[in-house]
Design a protein around this motif. Structure first.
Motif, PDB file in Angstrom:
ATOM      1  N   ARG A 130      -5.624   0.452  11.436  1.00 18.24           N
ATOM      2  CA  ARG A 130      -5.646  -0.460  12.330  1.00 18.24           C
ATOM      3  C   ARG A 130      -5.966  -1.510  10.831  1.00 18.24           C
ATOM      4  O   ARG A 130      -6.097  -2.779  10.865  1.00 18.24           O
ATOM      5  N   LEU A 131      -6.037  -0.710   9.776  1.00 15.19           N
ATOM      6  CA  LEU A 131      -6.156  -1.534   8.429  1.00 15.19           C
ATOM      7  C   LEU A 131      -5.016  -2.033   6.978  1.00 15.19           C
ATOM      8  O   LEU A 131      -4.786  -3.122   7.054  1.00 15.19           O
ATOM      9  N   TYR A 132      -4.142  -0.986   7.743  1.00 14.71           N
ATOM     10  CA  TYR A 132      -2.735  -0.678   6.958  1.00 14.71           C
ATOM     11  C   TYR A 132      -1.380  -2.381   8.056  1.00 14.71           C
ATOM     12  O   TYR A 132      -0.587  -2.656   7.221  1.00 14.71           O
ATOM     13  N   ARG A 133      -1.985  -2.273   9.071  1.00 15.11           N
ATOM     14  CA  ARG A 133      -0.721  -3.776   8.996  1.00 15.11           C
ATOM     15  C   ARG A 133      -1.403  -4.707   8.940  1.00 15.11           C
ATOM     16  O   ARG A 133      -0.538  -5.326   9.272  1.00 15.11           O
ATOM     17  N   HIS A 134      -1.984  -5.375   8.063  1.00 17.07           N
ATOM     18  CA  HIS A 134      -2.568  -6.252   7.343  1.00 17.07           C
ATOM     19  C   HIS A 134      -1.939  -6.162   5.736  1.00 17.07           C
ATOM     20  O   HIS A 134      -1.923  -7.825   5.374  1.00 17.07           O
ATOM     21  N   ALA A 135      -1.825  -5.131   5.753  1.00 13.98           N
ATOM     22  CA  ALA A 135      -0.381  -5.519   3.738  1.00 13.98           C
ATOM     23  C   ALA A 135       0.722  -6.257   3.982  1.00 13.98           C
ATOM     24  O   ALA A 135       1.494  -6.046   5.572  1.00 13.98           O
ATOM     25  N   ASP A 136       1.619  -6.220   3.336  1.00 13.78           N
ATOM     26  CA  ASP A 136       2.970  -6.764   4.106  1.00 13.78           C
ATOM     27  C   ASP A 136       3.331  -5.494   3.566  1.00 13.78           C
ATOM     28  O   ASP A 136       4.541  -5.595   4.609  1.00 13.78           O
ATOM     29  N   GLN A 137       3.304  -4.494   3.123  1.00 12.26           N
ATOM     30  CA  GLN A 137       3.452  -3.021   3.372  1.00 12.26           C
ATOM     31  C   GLN A 137       3.645  -2.026   3.331  1.00 12.26           C
ATOM     32  O   GLN A 137       2.588  -2.195   1.630  1.00 12.26           O
ATOM     33  N   VAL A 138       3.656  -1.040   4.331  1.00 11.46           N
ATOM     34  CA  VAL A 138       3.205  -0.247   3.462  1.00 11.46           C
ATOM     35  C   VAL A 138       4.300   1.516   3.309  1.00 11.46           C
ATOM     36  O   VAL A 138       5.948   1.433   3.825  1.00 11.46           O
ATOM     37  N   ILE A 139       4.199   1.875   2.041  1.00 14.29           N
ATOM     38  CA  ILE A 139       5.291   2.405   1.078  1.00 14.29           C
ATOM     39  C   ILE A 139       4.974   4.093   1.176  1.00 14.29           C
ATOM     40  O   ILE A 139       3.965   4.376   1.104  1.00 14.29           O
ATOM     41  N   VAL A 140       6.066   5.301   1.291  1.00 11.18           N
ATOM     42  CA  VAL A 140       5.877   6.275   1.332  1.00 11.18           C
ATOM     43  C   VAL A 140       7.131   6.951   0.658  1.00 11.18           C
ATOM     44  O   VAL A 140       7.624   6.112   0.208  1.00 11.18           O
ATOM     45  N   THR A 141       6.873   8.422   0.495  1.00 13.82           N
ATOM     46  CA  THR A 141       7.179   9.106  -0.616  1.00 13.82           C
ATOM     47  C   THR A 141       8.865   9.250   0.014  1.00 13.82           C
ATOM     48  O   THR A 141       9.912  10.099   0.267  1.00 13.82           O
ATOM     49  N   CYS A 142       8.799   9.194   1.988  1.00 16.12           N
ATOM     50  CA  CYS A 142      10.155   9.530   2.601  1.00 16.12           C
ATOM     51  C   CYS A 142      10.176   9.793   3.855  1.00 16.12           C
ATOM     52  O   CYS A 142       8.993   9.711   4.393  1.00 16.12           O
ATOM     53  N   ALA A 143      11.008   9.723   4.910  1.00 20.25           N
ATOM     54  CA  ALA A 143      11.032   9.680   6.448  1.00 20.25           C
ATOM     55  C   ALA A 143       9.832  10.505   6.545  1.00 20.25           C
ATOM     56  O   ALA A 143       9.296   9.900   8.093  1.00 20.25           O
ATOM     57  N   LEU A 175       0.605  -1.007   0.057  1.00 16.82           N
ATOM     58  CA  LEU A 175       0.188   0.029  -0.077  1.00 16.82           C
ATOM     59  C   LEU A 175       1.080   1.119   0.389  1.00 16.82           C
ATOM     60  O   LEU A 175       1.917   1.464   0.541  1.00 16.82           O
ATOM     61  N   SER A 176       0.477   2.009  -0.716  1.00 15.84           N
ATOM     62  CA  SER A 176       0.988   3.347  -0.617  1.00 15.84           C
ATOM     63  C   SER A 176       0.485   4.871  -0.309  1.00 15.84           C
ATOM     64  O   SER A 176      -0.554   4.511  -1.049  1.00 15.84           O
ATOM     65  N   SER A 177       0.961   5.349  -0.211  1.00 16.02           N
ATOM     66  CA  SER A 177       0.262   6.550   0.640  1.00 16.02           C
ATOM     67  C   SER A 177       2.096   7.884   0.071  1.00 16.02           C
ATOM     68  O   SER A 177       2.502   8.049   0.474  1.00 16.02           O
ATOM     69  N   GLY A 178       0.828   9.317  -0.872  1.00 16.64           N
ATOM     70  CA  GLY A 178       2.218  10.006  -0.703  1.00 16.64           C
ATOM     71  C   GLY A 178       2.318  11.500  -0.738  1.00 16.64           C
ATOM     72  O   GLY A 178       2.646  12.886  -0.985  1.00 16.64           O
ATOM     73  N   THR A 179       1.608  11.347   0.913  1.00 17.13           N
ATOM     74  CA  THR A 179       1.129  13.018   1.834  1.00 17.13           C
ATOM     75  C   THR A 179       1.568  12.534   2.980  1.00 17.13           C
ATOM     76  O   THR A 179       1.630  11.413   3.638  1.00 17.13           O
ATOM     77  N   THR A 180       1.301  14.051   3.215  1.00 17.86           N
ATOM     78  CA  THR A 180       1.608  14.104   4.441  1.00 17.86           C
ATOM     79  C   THR A 180      -0.040  14.013   5.509  1.00 17.86           C
ATOM     80  O   THR A 180      -0.590  14.985   5.675  1.00 17.86           O
ATOM     81  N   ILE A 181      -0.014  12.927   5.133  1.00 14.72           N
ATOM     82  CA  ILE A 181      -1.138  12.618   5.695  1.00 14.72           C
ATOM     83  C   ILE A 181      -1.822  12.996   7.161  1.00 14.72           C
ATOM     84  O   ILE A 181      -3.022  13.660   6.897  1.00 14.72           O
ATOM     85  N   SER A 182      -1.744  14.100   8.043  1.00 13.02           N
ATOM     86  CA  SER A 182      -1.853  14.436   9.251  1.00 13.02           C
ATOM     87  C   SER A 182      -2.618  15.893   8.297  1.00 13.02           C
ATOM     88  O   SER A 182      -3.495  16.515   9.312  1.00 13.02           O
ATOM     89  N   ILE A 183      -1.165  16.779   7.507  1.00 13.34           N
ATOM     90  CA  ILE A 183      -1.632  17.945   7.882  1.00 13.34           C
ATOM     91  C   ILE A 183      -3.379  17.688   6.532  1.00 13.34           C
ATOM     92  O   ILE A 183      -3.946  18.641   6.462  1.00 13.34           O
ATOM     93  N   ASP A 184      -2.687  16.099   5.578  1.00 12.25           N
ATOM     94  CA  ASP A 184      -4.091  16.934   4.758  1.00 12.25           C
ATOM     95  C   ASP A 184      -5.212  16.456   4.838  1.00 12.25           C
ATOM     96  O   ASP A 184      -6.045  16.843   4.430  1.00 12.25           O
ATOM     97  N   LEU A 185      -4.917  16.155   6.188  1.00 14.94           N
ATOM     98  CA  LEU A 185      -6.207  15.633   6.670  1.00 14.94           C
ATOM     99  C   LEU A 185      -7.160  16.476   7.146  1.00 14.94           C
ATOM    100  O   LEU A 185      -8.453  16.950   7.828  1.00 14.94           O
ATOM    101  N   GLN A 186      -6.168  17.844   7.235  1.00 14.21           N
ATOM    102  CA  GLN A 186      -6.665  19.106   8.379  1.00 14.21           C
ATOM    103  C   GLN A 186      -7.895  20.108   7.323  1.00 14.21           C
ATOM    104  O   GLN A 186      -8.683  20.305   8.182  1.00 14.21           O
ATOM    105  N   HIS A 187      -7.357  19.554   5.808  1.00 12.68           N
ATOM    106  CA  HIS A 187      -8.628  19.688   5.005  1.00 12.68           C
ATOM    107  C   HIS A 187      -9.541  18.827   4.633  1.00 12.68           C
ATOM    108  O   HIS A 187     -10.681  19.515   3.595  1.00 12.68           O
TER     109      HIS A 187
END
Length: 379
Positions: free
Chosen positions: A141-154, A114-126
Motif C-alpha cells: 500500500r505504501l511503496y506505490r508512493h515511491a518513484d521506483q522500487v528496485i530489487v535484485t532480480c526478476a 526504495l530497495s529490497s533485496g530478499t524474496t519477501i514471501s519466504i523471508d517473512l515466513q520466519h
C-alpha cells in the motif's frame, strides 16, 4: 516540481554492517562519487554500511540517533536543506521512514527509490504474525508512493508483486554491484591453506554463514556421495552457529578428514579462484553474491534452484547446473559433471559481467533517472 540538486544523491541506510546490502553499498557509493556525483550517506548510529575509506565527494552524515524511526527528524531536516536529486533507502523499516520523511519535508522533487533485496514471501515466513502483516501491508500500500522500487532480480520482483499486491511495473530489477573489475582480469594467488598447493587433490568450495539458511548439510552429504566415487576435498569458508553440527555430520558420514572449515577469511576470492568447483546450497536468497563472485573468478559452479537468484545468474543452467533445494544426490551428480567437463573460464565470467561494479552503477543510475556520466568525472 521542487528545485533539487541534480548532482546530489542521498543514501539512507541502517544495516547490520556485514550484510549483502553493506557489501553492495561499499561498492556503489564510491562508484557514484567516481561518476562525479555528490553522495551523502545518512547513517543510524552503530549501524552500517561502513566505508573503509571515504572518497572525495562522499559525505557521512550522522543522524544522531540509534534507531531507524528516530532518524525521521534528521532526515526531514536534511531533505529540506539539501534537496538531493535522489534518496535511496533499503529494508522495509528504513523504506517506511524514508516515505514519511519525504512527505513531511514536502520534498516532491527528490526522486525516492526504495530497495529490497530478499524474496519477501519466504523471508517473512520466519517472522511473527504482526511483522508479516506490517511488511506485507507497507509494501503493498505504501511503496506505490515511491518513484521506483528496485530489487535484485526478476524473480524477487515477481515474488514481491504476487505476495504484496504492489504493481509489477512499479518494481524494477537492478543488478547489484558485486564484483570489482580486476577480478575478471587477474587470478588472485592461492590462499594460505595446505590443500591449495601444486598437484593437490581437487577442492570443492562453499562460502557463507554457517546457518540453516545456507544448508551446508546438503553440501556435505553431496560431497560424501561424490567422495565415494572419486578423490577430492571440500572446504567451507565462513563462520556461524552450525559449525559443530556440520563437523559432526562430516564425521558421521566418514569424510571428516577431507572436509575443512577455515572460518571467516578475507581472501575468499583466492579460495574461489583456485577451487575445482564451487557450490551454493542456500534454501533461499535475494540474489546470491558468492555465486556471482565464483563465476567472476572463472570457477565451474553448481547451485540449488532456490528462490531467488541462482536461476537468473546461471542463465537457466547455461553457465552451470541447477539442482533442487536439499537434493544431495542431484548435487553430487552435478558436481561430478562440472569437474569432468568444466566450462571455459571466459564463458563462466560472462554470467558475472552484469554485476561488475561499474556496469551495475550504470543500472542504478538508470533507476535514479540520472545521467550515466563516465567514471572519473568531477563534480
Amino acid at each position: 516540481m521542487d528545485r533539487v540538486d541534480r548532482g546530489r544523491i542521498a543514501v539512507f541506510m541502517s544495516t547490520s554492517g556485514h550484510s549483502g546490502v553493506d557489501r553492495a553499498m561499499r561498492h556503489l557509493i564510491p562508484a557514484l562519487a567516481g561518476r562525479g556525483y555528490k553522495v551523502d550517506l545518512l547513517k543510524v548510529r552503530r549501524h552500517g554500511p561502513e566505508l573503509a575509506e571515504v572518497p572525495a565527494g562522499v559525505r557521512i552524515i550522522d543522524t544522531g540517533v540509534r534507531t531507524t524511526y528516530l532518524a525521521l527528524f534528521a532526515l526531514i531536516r536534511y531533505l529540506r536543506r539539501d534537496r538531493p536529486a535522489v534518496l535511496l533507502s533499503d529494508k522495509d523499516k528504513v523504506n517506511r521512514t524514508a516515505l514519511l520523511a519525504r512527505w513531511l519535508a514536502r520534498a516532491r522533487g527528490t526522486r525516492l527509490v526504495l530497495s529490497s533485496g530478499t524474496t519477501i514471501s519466504i523471508d517473512l515466513q520466519h517472522r511473527g504474525a504482526f511483522e508479516r502483516w506490517l511488511q506485507r501491508t507497507s509494501m503493498g500500500r505504501l511503496y506505490r508512493h515511491a518513484d521506483q522500487v528496485i530489487v535484485t532480480c526478476a524473480d524477487v520482483a515477481d515474488d514481491m508483486a504476487r505476495y504484496t499486491g504492489l504493481a509489477r511495473e512499479h518494481i524494477r530489477p537492478v543488478e547489484s554491484p558485486v564484483v570489482p573489475a580486476q577480478l575478471f582480469a587477474a587470478r588472485p594467488p592461492p590462499p594460505e591453506h595446505p590443500w591449495f598447493v601444486p598437484d593437490a587433490l581437487p577442492v570443492i568450495v562453499g562460502v557463507g554463514e554457517l546457518s540453516a539458511r545456507k544448508d551446508f548439510e546438503t553440501l556435505i552429504r553431496a560431497f560424501a556421495r561424490l567422495r565415494a566415487r572419486r578423490t577430492c576435498r571440500l572446504v567451507i569458508v565462513g563462520r556461524g552457529k552450525r559449525l559443530d553440527a556440520l563437523r559432526a555430520l562430516a564425521d558421521a558420514l566418514g569424510v571428516a578428514a577431507d572436509v575443512d572449515f577455515p572460518g571467516f577469511r578475507t581472501d575468499v576470492y583466492a579460495f574461489m579462484a583456485h577451487a575445482a568447483a564451487f557450490a551454493m546450497t542456500s534454501r533461499w536468497e535475494g540474489l546470491g553474491f558468492v555465486l556471482i563472485e565464483a563465476l567472476a573468478c572463472g570457477t565451474p559452479s553448481v547451485a540449488v534452484n532456490c528462490p531467488s537468484g541462482p536461476r537468473e545468474i546461471l542463465g537457466d543452467g547455461r553457465y552451470g547446473p541447477l539442482v533442487p533445494v536439499g537434493d544431495d544426490r542431484a548435487l553430487a551428480d552435478a558436481l561430478e559433471r562440472v569437474l569432468d567437463h568444466p566450462l571455459p573460464r571466459e564463458t563462466l565470467q560472462q554470467a558475472a559481467r552484469p554485476y561488475e561494479i561499474e556496469a551495475a552503477t550504470d543500472a542504478y543510475l538508470r533507476a535514479f533517472a540520472l545521467p550515466l556520466r563516465a567514471a572519473g568525472t568531477h563534480p
